[in-house]
Design an enzyme around this catalytic site. Structure first.
Site, PDB file in Angstrom:
ATOM      1  N   ARG A 134       0.878  -1.182   0.000  1.00 46.14           N
ATOM      2  CA  ARG A 134       0.000   0.000   0.000  1.00 46.14           C
ATOM      3  C   ARG A 134       0.906   1.220   0.000  1.00 46.14           C
ATOM      4  O   ARG A 134       1.681   1.430   0.940  1.00 46.14           O
ATOM      5  CB  ARG A 134      -0.914   0.003   1.229  1.00 46.14           C
ATOM      6  CG  ARG A 134      -1.615   1.335   1.398  1.00 46.14           C
ATOM      7  CD  ARG A 134      -2.699   1.323   2.445  1.00 46.14           C
ATOM      8  NE  ARG A 134      -3.879   0.622   1.957  1.00 46.14           N
ATOM      9  CZ  ARG A 134      -5.094   0.759   2.488  1.00 46.14           C
ATOM     10  NH1 ARG A 134      -5.283   1.564   3.517  1.00 46.14           N
ATOM     11  NH2 ARG A 134      -6.119   0.086   2.001  1.00 46.14           N
ATOM     12  N   ASP A 141     -17.298   7.345  -1.360  1.00 50.22           N
ATOM     13  CA  ASP A 141     -16.020   7.251  -0.646  1.00 50.22           C
ATOM     14  C   ASP A 141     -15.710   8.643  -0.102  1.00 50.22           C
ATOM     15  O   ASP A 141     -16.364   9.637  -0.475  1.00 50.22           O
ATOM     16  CB  ASP A 141     -14.928   6.756  -1.610  1.00 50.22           C
ATOM     17  CG  ASP A 141     -13.570   6.538  -0.934  1.00 50.22           C
ATOM     18  OD1 ASP A 141     -13.535   6.417   0.311  1.00 50.22           O
ATOM     19  OD2 ASP A 141     -12.539   6.496  -1.645  1.00 50.22           O
ATOM     20  N   GLN A 181     -10.322  -3.858  -3.047  1.00 53.30           N
ATOM     21  CA  GLN A 181     -11.582  -3.316  -2.552  1.00 53.30           C
ATOM     22  C   GLN A 181     -12.724  -3.585  -3.531  1.00 53.30           C
ATOM     23  O   GLN A 181     -13.790  -4.062  -3.147  1.00 53.30           O
ATOM     24  CB  GLN A 181     -11.448  -1.805  -2.319  1.00 53.30           C
ATOM     25  CG  GLN A 181     -12.720  -1.162  -1.802  1.00 53.30           C
ATOM     26  CD  GLN A 181     -13.074  -1.603  -0.401  1.00 53.30           C
ATOM     27  OE1 GLN A 181     -12.256  -1.574   0.490  1.00 53.30           O
ATOM     28  NE2 GLN A 181     -14.320  -2.035  -0.205  1.00 53.30           N
ATOM     29  N   CYS A 205     -16.497   2.019   0.916  1.00 54.78           N
ATOM     30  CA  CYS A 205     -15.347   1.146   1.199  1.00 54.78           C
ATOM     31  C   CYS A 205     -14.865   1.285   2.639  1.00 54.78           C
ATOM     32  O   CYS A 205     -14.185   0.402   3.143  1.00 54.78           O
ATOM     33  CB  CYS A 205     -14.223   1.451   0.228  1.00 54.78           C
ATOM     34  SG  CYS A 205     -13.725   3.184   0.229  1.00 54.78           S
TER      35      CYS A 205
HETATM   36  N1  NVA Z   1      -9.974   6.832  -1.327  1.00 54.36           N
HETATM   37  C1  NVA Z   1      -9.580   6.410  -0.008  1.00 54.36           C
HETATM   38  C2  NVA Z   1      -9.827   4.951   0.158  1.00 54.36           C
HETATM   39  C3  NVA Z   1      -9.474   4.397   1.501  1.00 54.36           C
HETATM   40  C4  NVA Z   1      -9.722   2.926   1.610  1.00 54.36           C
HETATM   41  C5  NVA Z   1      -8.119   6.770   0.232  1.00 54.36           C
HETATM   42  O1  NVA Z   1      -7.317   6.554  -0.692  1.00 54.36           O
HETATM   43  O2  NVA Z   1      -7.788   7.265   1.305  1.00 54.36           O
HETATM   44  N1   CP Z   2     -11.273   0.082   2.662  1.00 58.09           N
HETATM   45  C1   CP Z   2      -9.977   0.017   3.049  1.00 58.09           C
HETATM   46  O1   CP Z   2      -9.062  -0.292   2.279  1.00 58.09           O
HETATM   47  O2   CP Z   2      -9.809   0.286   4.377  1.00 58.09           O
HETATM   48  P1   CP Z   2      -8.428   0.485   5.143  1.00 58.09           P
HETATM   49  O3   CP Z   2      -7.831   1.784   4.636  1.00 58.09           O
HETATM   50  O4   CP Z   2      -8.806   0.530   6.571  1.00 58.09           O
HETATM   51  O5   CP Z   2      -7.512  -0.664   4.807  1.00 58.09           O
END
Ligand code: NVA
Ligand code: CP
Length: 300
Positions: A103, A220, A133, A260
């Site tokens: 990530r 989101d 996701q 999500c």
């Molecule tokens: N769009 C959000 C999704 C988190 C799961 C982010 O990138 O922070």
């Molecule tokens: N939806 C999602 O990826 O959540 P986290 O950021 O908590 O992993």
């Protein structure tokens, strides 16, 4: 399936089906208290450069449940964060591990990592995409509505990683995707172009137009990880892009509401809708576990 899971755009229809079928079996098995040690002796490395609750837990608990183990690696602690190259890190980690989840911010970093890793690499979210996701969301739609085929899915809000991955899925599968995003906050231009050409994808400005007759309304956060300095501006830009009772009145009676998570109640979604009878957000969160396990098994 390919060696890595970097984008849902890389998946064939048969790959999606294999994941959903296996996720369904693994979910049932877990519910019935039956164990399954398909990944015994295997280790997953998980590199996190951004925060996570669901992704970390679903990968970590998932590996444990399949008889393997997961190692959490924050970029604050490993040499990658002190400028060891992506290529060298990928080569070294491949000597210890059977799979790597990342990530991070840039999609290019994950793509580069996958080129140099000899073990499967899974994209656990970048600024551009969040494939795991969307796979879990499609699985949830199958559970709730029987299928995603022929459904109208409306995404309301920021044209971010979630929106982009939805468009990629629409380019691969048969469902209608409508999006409503404010000017300047549209999804990635290339992904959108491909989605419109290869799938049934329409971008609107007006959320109620996108939501008209929808089977699914999805939203989101207005401020994704890494965009925190834009919070004040975004609160103004997105104020008409809220999933609330008025918006869902434009959808089908049995509409399901998805997010999500994490959510900001009172911003992109009101608490009454998130906790209301149409919401499936916590099933979505749970399904991350079952779908992750299917992905891990198939790739590793
Ligand atoms: N769009 C959000 C999704 C988190 C799961 C982010 O990138 O922070
Ligand atoms: N939806 C999602 O990826 O959540 P986290 O950021 O908590 O992993």
């Amino acid at each position: 399936m390919k060696k890595d899971l970097l984008s849902v755009y890389d998946l064939e229809k048969a790959d999606f089906e294999e994941i959903f079928e296996r996720a369904g079996s693994l979910k049932k098995m877990l519910r019935e208290g039956r164990t399954c040690s398909t990944l015994e002796g295997k280790t997953l490395g998980m590199i996190f450069e951004k925060s996570s609750t669901r992704t970390r837990l679903s990968f970590e608990a998932g590996m444990y449940q399949l008889g393997g183990m997961a190692i959490f690696l924050s970029t604050r602690d490993i040499q990658l964060g002190r400028s060891e190259t992506i290529a060298d890190t990928a080569r070294v980690m491949s000597r210890y591990l059977n799979g790597i989840m990342i990530r991070t911010f840039s999609q290019e970093s994950v793509d580069e990592f996958a080129i140099h890793a000899t073990v499967p690499v899974i994209n656990g979210l970048t600024d551009l995409l969040h494939p795991c996701q969307i796979l879990s969301d499609l699985f949830t739609i199958i559970e709730k509505n029987g299928s995603y085929e022929g459904m109208k899915i409306a995404y309301v809000g920021d044209g971010n990683n979630i929106a982009n991955s939805w468009i990629n899925a629409a380019a691969r599968l048969s469902f209608q995707l409508t999006l409503a995003c404010p000017a300047g906050y549209e999804p990635d231009e290339n992904i959108l172009k491909k989605g419109i050409k290869e799938g049934d994808v329409t971008l609107y400005r007006n959320p109620s137009e996108a939501a008209a007759g929808a089977d699914v309304i999805y939203t989101d956060v207005w401020v994704s990880m890494g965009r925190e300095d834009e919070s004040t501006k975004r609160a103004t830009v997105f104020k008409d892009y809220q999933v609330n009772t008025e918006l869902i009145s434009h959808a089908k009676d049995g509409v399901i509401i998805m997010h999500c998570l994490p959510a900001h109640r009172g911003e992109e979604i009101i608490a009454e809708v998130m906790d209301g009878p149409h919401s499936v957000v916590f099933d979505q969160a749970e399904n991350r576990l079952h779908v992750q396990k299917a992905i891990l098994e198939i790739l590793m």
